[in-house]
Design an enzyme around this catalytic site. Structure first.
Site, PDB file in Angstrom:
ATOM      1  N   HIS A 157       8.939   1.072   3.365  1.00 48.09           N
ATOM      2  CA  HIS A 157      10.012   1.059   4.363  1.00 48.09           C
ATOM      3  C   HIS A 157      10.855  -0.200   4.154  1.00 48.09           C
ATOM      4  O   HIS A 157      10.598  -0.979   3.224  1.00 48.09           O
ATOM      5  CB  HIS A 157       9.433   1.140   5.779  1.00 48.09           C
ATOM      6  CG  HIS A 157       8.340   0.153   6.051  1.00 48.09           C
ATOM      7  ND1 HIS A 157       8.556  -1.214   6.081  1.00 48.09           N
ATOM      8  CD2 HIS A 157       7.004   0.310   6.280  1.00 48.09           C
ATOM      9  CE1 HIS A 157       7.422  -1.842   6.345  1.00 48.09           C
ATOM     10  NE2 HIS A 157       6.455  -0.941   6.456  1.00 48.09           N
ATOM     11  N   GLU A 158      11.833  -0.394   5.026  1.00 47.27           N
ATOM     12  CA  GLU A 158      12.754  -1.533   4.881  1.00 47.27           C
ATOM     13  C   GLU A 158      12.024  -2.881   4.841  1.00 47.27           C
ATOM     14  O   GLU A 158      12.500  -3.827   4.216  1.00 47.27           O
ATOM     15  CB  GLU A 158      13.780  -1.539   6.021  1.00 47.27           C
ATOM     16  CG  GLU A 158      15.068  -0.838   5.683  1.00 47.27           C
ATOM     17  CD  GLU A 158      15.735  -1.364   4.406  1.00 47.27           C
ATOM     18  OE1 GLU A 158      15.964  -2.588   4.305  1.00 47.27           O
ATOM     19  OE2 GLU A 158      16.025  -0.561   3.501  1.00 47.27           O
ATOM     20  N   MET A 217       8.537  -2.775  11.737  1.00 46.45           N
ATOM     21  CA  MET A 217       8.329  -1.623  10.838  1.00 46.45           C
ATOM     22  C   MET A 217       6.923  -1.656  10.277  1.00 46.45           C
ATOM     23  O   MET A 217       6.412  -2.714   9.923  1.00 46.45           O
ATOM     24  CB  MET A 217       9.339  -1.662   9.710  1.00 46.45           C
ATOM     25  CG  MET A 217      10.717  -1.340  10.199  1.00 46.45           C
ATOM     26  SD  MET A 217      11.808  -1.028   8.820  1.00 46.45           S
ATOM     27  CE  MET A 217      13.317  -0.767   9.710  1.00 46.45           C
ATOM     28  N   SER A 218       6.301  -0.481  10.219  1.00 46.83           N
ATOM     29  CA  SER A 218       4.941  -0.373   9.703  1.00 46.83           C
ATOM     30  C   SER A 218       4.693   1.070   9.302  1.00 46.83           C
ATOM     31  O   SER A 218       5.176   1.999   9.960  1.00 46.83           O
ATOM     32  CB  SER A 218       3.948  -0.765  10.802  1.00 46.83           C
ATOM     33  OG  SER A 218       2.646  -0.333  10.443  1.00 46.83           O
ATOM     34  N   ASP A 259       2.294  -9.660   8.745  1.00 47.18           N
ATOM     35  CA  ASP A 259       0.848  -9.825   8.592  1.00 47.18           C
ATOM     36  C   ASP A 259       0.563 -11.305   8.355  1.00 47.18           C
ATOM     37  O   ASP A 259       0.057 -11.698   7.306  1.00 47.18           O
ATOM     38  CB  ASP A 259       0.347  -8.969   7.426  1.00 47.18           C
ATOM     39  CG  ASP A 259       0.637  -7.495   7.651  1.00 47.18           C
ATOM     40  OD1 ASP A 259      -0.181  -6.820   8.267  1.00 47.18           O
ATOM     41  OD2 ASP A 259       1.726  -7.036   7.238  1.00 47.18           O
ATOM     42  N   HIS A 314       9.134  -3.548   3.407  1.00 47.91           N
ATOM     43  CA  HIS A 314       8.732  -3.750   2.008  1.00 47.91           C
ATOM     44  C   HIS A 314       9.954  -4.095   1.140  1.00 47.91           C
ATOM     45  O   HIS A 314       9.894  -4.973   0.289  1.00 47.91           O
ATOM     46  CB  HIS A 314       8.082  -2.481   1.443  1.00 47.91           C
ATOM     47  CG  HIS A 314       6.828  -2.052   2.149  1.00 47.91           C
ATOM     48  ND1 HIS A 314       6.759  -0.903   2.901  1.00 47.91           N
ATOM     49  CD2 HIS A 314       5.598  -2.614   2.214  1.00 47.91           C
ATOM     50  CE1 HIS A 314       5.536  -0.768   3.382  1.00 47.91           C
ATOM     51  NE2 HIS A 314       4.811  -1.786   2.993  1.00 47.91           N
ATOM     52  N   GLN A 364      -2.868 -12.498   7.213  1.00 50.91           N
ATOM     53  CA  GLN A 364      -3.116 -12.115   5.819  1.00 50.91           C
ATOM     54  C   GLN A 364      -2.408 -13.083   4.863  1.00 50.91           C
ATOM     55  O   GLN A 364      -2.997 -13.547   3.874  1.00 50.91           O
ATOM     56  CB  GLN A 364      -2.594 -10.686   5.604  1.00 50.91           C
ATOM     57  CG  GLN A 364      -2.515 -10.257   4.161  1.00 50.91           C
ATOM     58  CD  GLN A 364      -2.163  -8.781   4.049  1.00 50.91           C
ATOM     59  OE1 GLN A 364      -2.982  -7.931   4.331  1.00 50.91           O
ATOM     60  NE2 GLN A 364      -0.951  -8.481   3.638  1.00 50.91           N
ATOM     61  N   MET A 378       0.846  -1.203   0.000  1.00 46.87           N
ATOM     62  CA  MET A 378       0.000   0.000   0.000  1.00 46.87           C
ATOM     63  C   MET A 378       0.881   1.253   0.000  1.00 46.87           C
ATOM     64  O   MET A 378       0.421   2.338   0.367  1.00 46.87           O
ATOM     65  CB  MET A 378      -0.935  -0.008   1.208  1.00 46.87           C
ATOM     66  CG  MET A 378      -1.905  -1.193   1.171  1.00 46.87           C
ATOM     67  SD  MET A 378      -3.431  -0.906   2.065  1.00 46.87           S
ATOM     68  CE  MET A 378      -2.823  -0.678   3.722  1.00 46.87           C
TER      69      MET A 378
END
Ligand code: AMP
Length: 284
Positions: free
Chosen positions: A36-37, A186-187, A152, A39, A155, A32
């Protein structure tokens, strides 16, 4: 090499067909944005298993509840593309909401059972939004493999189940959670935290590590482990617990006795930020 951008579904189909005709293995990393790191670690994993990496950036309205943060969700496309540039990403797929969900849109994809507990119990309709958009991203990008995060975990399991149940020809990989130095996962939602909330937020990780250590030292009673984890988080000034659970790592149902593969999972609200984290534990 600047990342190529594709917006229209038809254009994405054409690119995917070109890559497939050239014999290239396509990996998709759905996001989305506000990269960040965490991803970028998925992107690196994708590069190792495929010839072409497509990163999708789409803030999916269907997975946000009416009182949730869809409008406020951080969006910074220019910065995201800059971050992707040195990572060897071949294509950024940036579909528009009006093409993904035209006014007469009437089809959703839902996975039963696995979506009932944990975040599913607190965010009605959330996972149906996720599976619907991921099915559409798979249809557009035609990936051989897609990479999702352990962060997640529910998910990722739900998507694996969708792929199996619908016989989709996509391999689903799960990459480990990337954390800040103090353990906070991280989020994109960490940006909502005030300085005081940010100081308390690593307690999610501390609670998970405490639970994991108790199990390593022989505790097999799930309620004991969950209670000890709760004792770490409940006293914090800014924390409101959504859930703290020990569940079977495959079917995500709560367990009383800890055995085989267990997932310790937490969801805690700090002001506007709802943070989730988990730790998979192999019980010997
Ligand atoms: P999001 O943009 O938050 O929807 O996340 C996109 C993908 O990145 C999902 O597969 C997430 O599980 C994954 N992800 C988000 N945060 C992390 C993290 N800290 N470590 C690893 N993967 C992550």
């Amino acid at each position: 090499m600047a990342v190529k951008i594709v917006k229209a579904v038809r254009a994405m189909h054409r690119k995917a067909d070109q890559m497939r005709r050239a014999g290239q293995r396509i990996a998709l990393v759905p996001t989305m944005g506000d990269l960040h790191e965490g991803h970028l670690s998925l992107v690196r994993r994708a590069r190792k298993v495929a010839d072409r990496v497509v990163v999708s950036i789409f803030v999916n309205p269907l997975q946000f509840g009416p009182a949730e943060d869809f409008a406020a969700y951080p969006r910074d496309l220019a910065r995201d593309l800059e971050r992707l540039d040195p990572c060897g990403v071949h294509l950024a797929y940036l579909p528009e909401v009006k093409e993904i969900y035209p006014e007469d849109f009437a089809t959703t994809v839902g996975v039963a059972r696995l979506t009932e507990g944990l975040c599913g119990a607190h965010r009605p309709g959330h996972f149906e939004g996720v599976t619907t958009v991921v099915a559409k991203l798979f249809a557009a990008v035609k990936p051989h493999v897609a990479v999702f995060g352990q962060k997640d975990a529910q998910q990722t399991l739900v998507i694996q189940k969708m792929v199996r149940d619908l016989n989709l020809d996509v391999e689903i990989l799960m990459a480990p959670t990337v954390r800040e130095a103090d353990g906070l996962a991280m989020s994109s939602r960490n940006a909502y935290l005030s300085p005081e909330e940010r100081r308390e937020a690593p307690s999610l990780y501390r609670a998970l590590m405490l639970g994991k250590n108790m199990i390593a030292q022989g505790e097999r009673r799930a309620p004991r482990v969950v209670a000890a984890m709760r004792d770490v988080i409940a006293p914090l000034c800014h924390a409101k617990i959504d859930y703290i659970e020990a569940v079977d790592a495959e079917n995500l149902t709560p367990v009383a006795v800890l055995k085989n593969s267990v997932l310790l999972a937490v969801a805690v609200r700090f002001g506007k930020a709802r943070l989730i984290d988990n730790a998979p534990v192999r019980v010997k």
